[in-house]
Design a protein around this motif. Structure first.
Motif, PDB file in Angstrom:
ATOM      1  N   SER A  45      15.151 -52.722  16.441  1.00 44.18           N
ATOM      2  CA  SER A  45      14.439 -52.023  15.363  1.00 44.18           C
ATOM      3  C   SER A  45      13.608 -52.984  14.522  1.00 44.18           C
ATOM      4  CB  SER A  45      15.406 -51.235  14.470  1.00 44.18           C
ATOM      5  OG  SER A  45      16.072 -52.079  13.555  1.00 44.18           O
ATOM      6  N   ILE A  46      14.098 -54.197  14.302  1.00 45.23           N
ATOM      7  CA  ILE A  46      13.346 -55.168  13.492  1.00 45.23           C
ATOM      8  C   ILE A  46      12.039 -55.529  14.200  1.00 45.23           C
ATOM      9  CG2 ILE A  46      13.365 -57.514  12.519  1.00 45.23           C
ATOM     10  CD1 ILE A  46      16.366 -57.103  11.930  1.00 45.23           C
ATOM     11  N   ILE A  47      12.095 -55.637  15.518  1.00 46.17           N
ATOM     12  CA  ILE A  47      10.888 -55.959  16.291  1.00 46.17           C
ATOM     13  C   ILE A  47       9.927 -54.765  16.296  1.00 46.17           C
ATOM     14  CG2 ILE A  47      10.031 -56.632  18.579  1.00 46.17           C
ATOM     15  CD1 ILE A  47      12.965 -58.005  18.809  1.00 46.17           C
ATOM     16  N   LYS A  48      10.473 -53.570  16.481  1.00 48.23           N
ATOM     17  CA  LYS A  48       9.644 -52.359  16.415  1.00 48.23           C
ATOM     18  C   LYS A  48       8.985 -52.222  15.044  1.00 48.23           C
ATOM     19  CE  LYS A  48      11.135 -48.379  17.994  1.00 48.23           C
ATOM     20  NZ  LYS A  48      12.021 -47.222  18.236  1.00 48.23           N
ATOM     21  N   ASN A  49       9.772 -52.485  14.003  1.00 49.82           N
ATOM     22  CA  ASN A  49       9.262 -52.370  12.640  1.00 49.82           C
ATOM     23  C   ASN A  49       8.150 -53.381  12.357  1.00 49.82           C
ATOM     24  OD1 ASN A  49      11.259 -50.441  12.448  1.00 49.82           O
ATOM     25  ND2 ASN A  49      12.484 -51.525  10.942  1.00 49.82           N
ATOM     26  N   ALA A  50       8.262 -54.568  12.946  1.00 49.59           N
ATOM     27  CA  ALA A  50       7.222 -55.592  12.765  1.00 49.59           C
ATOM     28  C   ALA A  50       5.904 -55.119  13.374  1.00 49.59           C
ATOM     29  CB  ALA A  50       7.662 -56.915  13.391  1.00 49.59           C
ATOM     30  N   HIS A  51       5.982 -54.480  14.539  1.00 54.23           N
ATOM     31  CA  HIS A  51       4.776 -53.904  15.171  1.00 54.23           C
ATOM     32  C   HIS A  51       4.183 -52.818  14.271  1.00 54.23           C
ATOM     33  CE1 HIS A  51       4.568 -55.831  19.136  1.00 54.23           C
ATOM     34  NE2 HIS A  51       5.884 -55.813  19.154  1.00 54.23           N
ATOM     35  N   GLY A  52       5.055 -51.958  13.738  1.00 63.65           N
ATOM     36  CA  GLY A  52       4.604 -50.886  12.851  1.00 63.65           C
ATOM     37  C   GLY A  52       3.948 -51.434  11.593  1.00 63.65           C
TER      38      GLY A  52
ATOM     39  N   LYS B  63       5.336 -58.184   2.310  1.00 67.37           N
ATOM     40  CA  LYS B  63       6.316 -58.810   3.211  1.00 67.37           C
ATOM     41  C   LYS B  63       7.728 -58.712   2.662  1.00 67.37           C
ATOM     42  CE  LYS B  63       3.153 -61.657   5.806  1.00 67.37           C
ATOM     43  NZ  LYS B  63       2.504 -62.976   5.893  1.00 67.37           N
ATOM     44  N   GLU B  64       7.841 -58.767   1.361  1.00 73.85           N
ATOM     45  CA  GLU B  64       9.163 -58.597   0.730  1.00 73.85           C
ATOM     46  C   GLU B  64       9.670 -57.167   0.962  1.00 73.85           C
ATOM     47  OE1 GLU B  64      11.167 -59.302  -3.633  1.00 73.85           O
ATOM     48  OE2 GLU B  64       9.179 -60.160  -3.320  1.00 73.85           O
ATOM     49  N   LEU B  65       8.764 -56.213   0.850  1.00 78.52           N
ATOM     50  CA  LEU B  65       9.119 -54.811   1.109  1.00 78.52           C
ATOM     51  C   LEU B  65       9.537 -54.625   2.563  1.00 78.52           C
ATOM     52  CD1 LEU B  65       6.294 -53.041  -0.908  1.00 78.52           C
ATOM     53  CD2 LEU B  65       8.740 -52.833  -1.384  1.00 78.52           C
ATOM     54  N   PHE B  66       8.807 -55.258   3.477  1.00 77.53           N
ATOM     55  CA  PHE B  66       9.125 -55.169   4.903  1.00 77.53           C
ATOM     56  C   PHE B  66      10.527 -55.727   5.174  1.00 77.53           C
ATOM     57  CE2 PHE B  66       9.252 -57.510   8.972  1.00 77.53           C
ATOM     58  CZ  PHE B  66       9.237 -56.427   9.849  1.00 77.53           C
ATOM     59  N   ALA B  67      10.804 -56.908   4.625  1.00 81.53           N
ATOM     60  CA  ALA B  67      12.120 -57.538   4.834  1.00 81.53           C
ATOM     61  C   ALA B  67      13.232 -56.641   4.313  1.00 81.53           C
ATOM     62  CB  ALA B  67      12.167 -58.902   4.153  1.00 81.53           C
ATOM     63  N   LYS B  68      13.026 -56.090   3.117  1.00 85.32           N
ATOM     64  CA  LYS B  68      14.059 -55.245   2.496  1.00 85.32           C
ATOM     65  C   LYS B  68      14.278 -53.967   3.301  1.00 85.32           C
ATOM     66  CE  LYS B  68      17.003 -54.464  -0.761  1.00 85.32           C
ATOM     67  NZ  LYS B  68      17.751 -53.511   0.070  1.00 85.32           N
ATOM     68  N   LEU B  69      13.190 -53.390   3.804  1.00 85.01           N
ATOM     69  CA  LEU B  69      13.311 -52.171   4.605  1.00 85.01           C
ATOM     70  C   LEU B  69      14.100 -52.453   5.889  1.00 85.01           C
ATOM     71  CD1 LEU B  69      12.549 -49.157   4.913  1.00 85.01           C
ATOM     72  CD2 LEU B  69      10.448 -49.909   6.041  1.00 85.01           C
ATOM     73  N   CYS B  70      13.809 -53.586   6.524  1.00 86.35           N
ATOM     74  CA  CYS B  70      14.547 -53.962   7.737  1.00 86.35           C
ATOM     75  C   CYS B  70      16.026 -54.165   7.441  1.00 86.35           C
ATOM     76  CB  CYS B  70      13.960 -55.234   8.346  1.00 86.35           C
ATOM     77  SG  CYS B  70      12.371 -55.004   9.154  1.00 86.35           S
ATOM     78  N   LEU B  71      16.330 -54.857   6.344  1.00 83.91           N
ATOM     79  CA  LEU B  71      17.727 -55.108   5.983  1.00 83.91           C
ATOM     80  C   LEU B  71      18.445 -53.809   5.634  1.00 83.91           C
ATOM     81  CD1 LEU B  71      17.285 -58.389   3.925  1.00 83.91           C
ATOM     82  CD2 LEU B  71      18.559 -58.166   6.065  1.00 83.91           C
ATOM     83  N   ASP B  72      17.752 -52.907   4.945  1.00 83.57           N
ATOM     84  CA  ASP B  72      18.372 -51.618   4.620  1.00 83.57           C
ATOM     85  C   ASP B  72      18.697 -50.842   5.895  1.00 83.57           C
ATOM     86  OD1 ASP B  72      18.964 -51.258   1.892  1.00 83.57           O
ATOM     87  OD2 ASP B  72      16.852 -51.040   1.405  1.00 83.57           O
TER      88      ASP B  72
ATOM     89  N   LYS C 148       6.531 -42.146  12.302  1.00 85.11           N
ATOM     90  CA  LYS C 148       5.249 -41.894  12.968  1.00 85.11           C
ATOM     91  C   LYS C 148       4.546 -43.216  13.310  1.00 85.11           C
ATOM     92  CE  LYS C 148       1.140 -39.009  12.433  1.00 85.11           C
ATOM     93  NZ  LYS C 148       0.338 -38.233  11.475  1.00 85.11           N
ATOM     94  N   GLU C 149       4.818 -44.250  12.491  1.00 85.60           N
ATOM     95  CA  GLU C 149       4.226 -45.576  12.709  1.00 85.60           C
ATOM     96  C   GLU C 149       5.056 -46.431  13.671  1.00 85.60           C
ATOM     97  OE1 GLU C 149       1.304 -46.539  11.673  1.00 85.60           O
ATOM     98  OE2 GLU C 149       0.867 -44.957  10.223  1.00 85.60           O
ATOM     99  N   GLY C 150       6.158 -45.856  14.196  1.00 89.84           N
ATOM    100  CA  GLY C 150       6.968 -46.572  15.178  1.00 89.84           C
ATOM    101  C   GLY C 150       8.194 -47.277  14.620  1.00 89.84           C
ATOM    102  N   PHE C 151       8.465 -47.101  13.338  1.00 94.19           N
ATOM    103  CA  PHE C 151       9.654 -47.718  12.727  1.00 94.19           C
ATOM    104  C   PHE C 151      10.917 -46.972  13.163  1.00 94.19           C
ATOM    105  CE2 PHE C 151       6.431 -49.515  10.123  1.00 94.19           C
ATOM    106  CZ  PHE C 151       6.964 -50.547   9.367  1.00 94.19           C
ATOM    107  N   SER C 152      12.039 -47.688  13.175  1.00 94.50           N
ATOM    108  CA  SER C 152      13.332 -47.029  13.430  1.00 94.50           C
ATOM    109  C   SER C 152      14.353 -47.503  12.407  1.00 94.50           C
ATOM    110  CB  SER C 152      13.819 -47.301  14.862  1.00 94.50           C
ATOM    111  OG  SER C 152      14.013 -48.677  15.080  1.00 94.50           O
ATOM    112  N   PHE C 153      15.471 -46.786  12.327  1.00 99.46           N
ATOM    113  CA  PHE C 153      16.495 -46.980  11.289  1.00 99.46           C
ATOM    114  C   PHE C 153      15.853 -46.805   9.911  1.00 99.46           C
ATOM    115  CE2 PHE C 153      18.722 -48.746  14.898  1.00 99.46           C
ATOM    116  CZ  PHE C 153      20.009 -48.267  14.711  1.00 99.46           C
ATOM    117  N   VAL C 154      15.052 -45.769   9.803  1.00104.76           N
ATOM    118  CA  VAL C 154      14.372 -45.444   8.542  1.00104.76           C
ATOM    119  C   VAL C 154      14.545 -43.952   8.233  1.00104.76           C
ATOM    120  CG1 VAL C 154      12.677 -47.332   8.500  1.00104.76           C
ATOM    121  CG2 VAL C 154      12.170 -45.257   9.826  1.00104.76           C
TER     122      VAL C 154
END
Length: 195
Positions: A99-106, A34-43, A155-161
């Motif tokens: 993107s944060i919502i899309k990333n949460a789904h991913g 979850k820490e990795l997820f948060a950091k990826l979203c913030l980046d 491929k997993e649906g993330f954006s701004f990555v």
């Protein structure tokens, strides 16, 4: 107390918040999913901006997006999303908020198969890449590993990555140790590296 007299990486300004982030977080291996997820979203939010801009807004992002709890993020309704777009404490960009919502789904889709942490660390076989730069400008803006991570996340649906954001993320969470060799954090982060 953070001292300005310490030798730091050249990208760090005199801002105490930036110095604290550099000294205590940047380049230290993160293995919590979850820490990795948060950091990826913030980046991802920093695209086109400076990291200090996002760092100063981090608490506002945590408040707006349920402390980056993916199961809560995917339940955000249109009213909450609209409130985010009016929130001066975060970057009010429709695509970045989405993107944060899309990333949460991913994230949740990946977690059905494997730990998100394992997914993120697979691109370096679970090990920290330790570099030995004398000047922070020697570090690349992307690598084969960050390109592979970017492709897999998209491929997993993330954006701004994109590959550059992924590399900045890899540096931040200690997948890559890009502290310069003269930095006071270099030896410590090197000793913390995953091997």
């Amino acid at each position: 107390m953070t001292s300005t007299r310490l030798n730091r990486c050249g990208w760090v300004s005199d801002d105490p918040l930036y110095q604290k982030y550099h000294d205590e977080q940047w380049g230290r291996p993160v293995i919590d999913s979850k820490e990795l997820f948060a950091k990826l979203c913030l980046d991802g939010q920093q695209a086109g901006l400076s990291w200090i801009t996002i760092l100063k807004k981090q608490a506002n992002y945590e408040a707006a997006f349920h402390d980056f709890e993916p199961t809560k993020i995917i339940q955000m309704d249109e009213q909450e999303i609209a409130a985010c777009l009016q929130n001066p404490g975060i970057v009010r960009n429709k695509l970045k908020v989405a993107s944060i919502i899309k990333n949460a789904h991913g994230y949740l889709n990946i977690e059905k198969r494997q730990r998100f942490s394992d997914f993120i660390w697979q691109f370096t076989d679970g090990k920290t890449i330790i570099n030995e730069w004398e000047d922070f400008k020697e570090a690349p803006t992307f690598t084969a590993e960050s390109k592979a991570m970017s492709k897999a996340l998209k491929k997993e649906g993330f954006s701004f990555v994109g590959e550059t954001i992924c590399y900045a993320f890899m540096q931040a969470v200690g997948i890559v140790n890009d502290h310069v060799t003269s930095c006071h954090c270099y030896e410590e982060t090197r000793s913390l590296a995953r091997r």
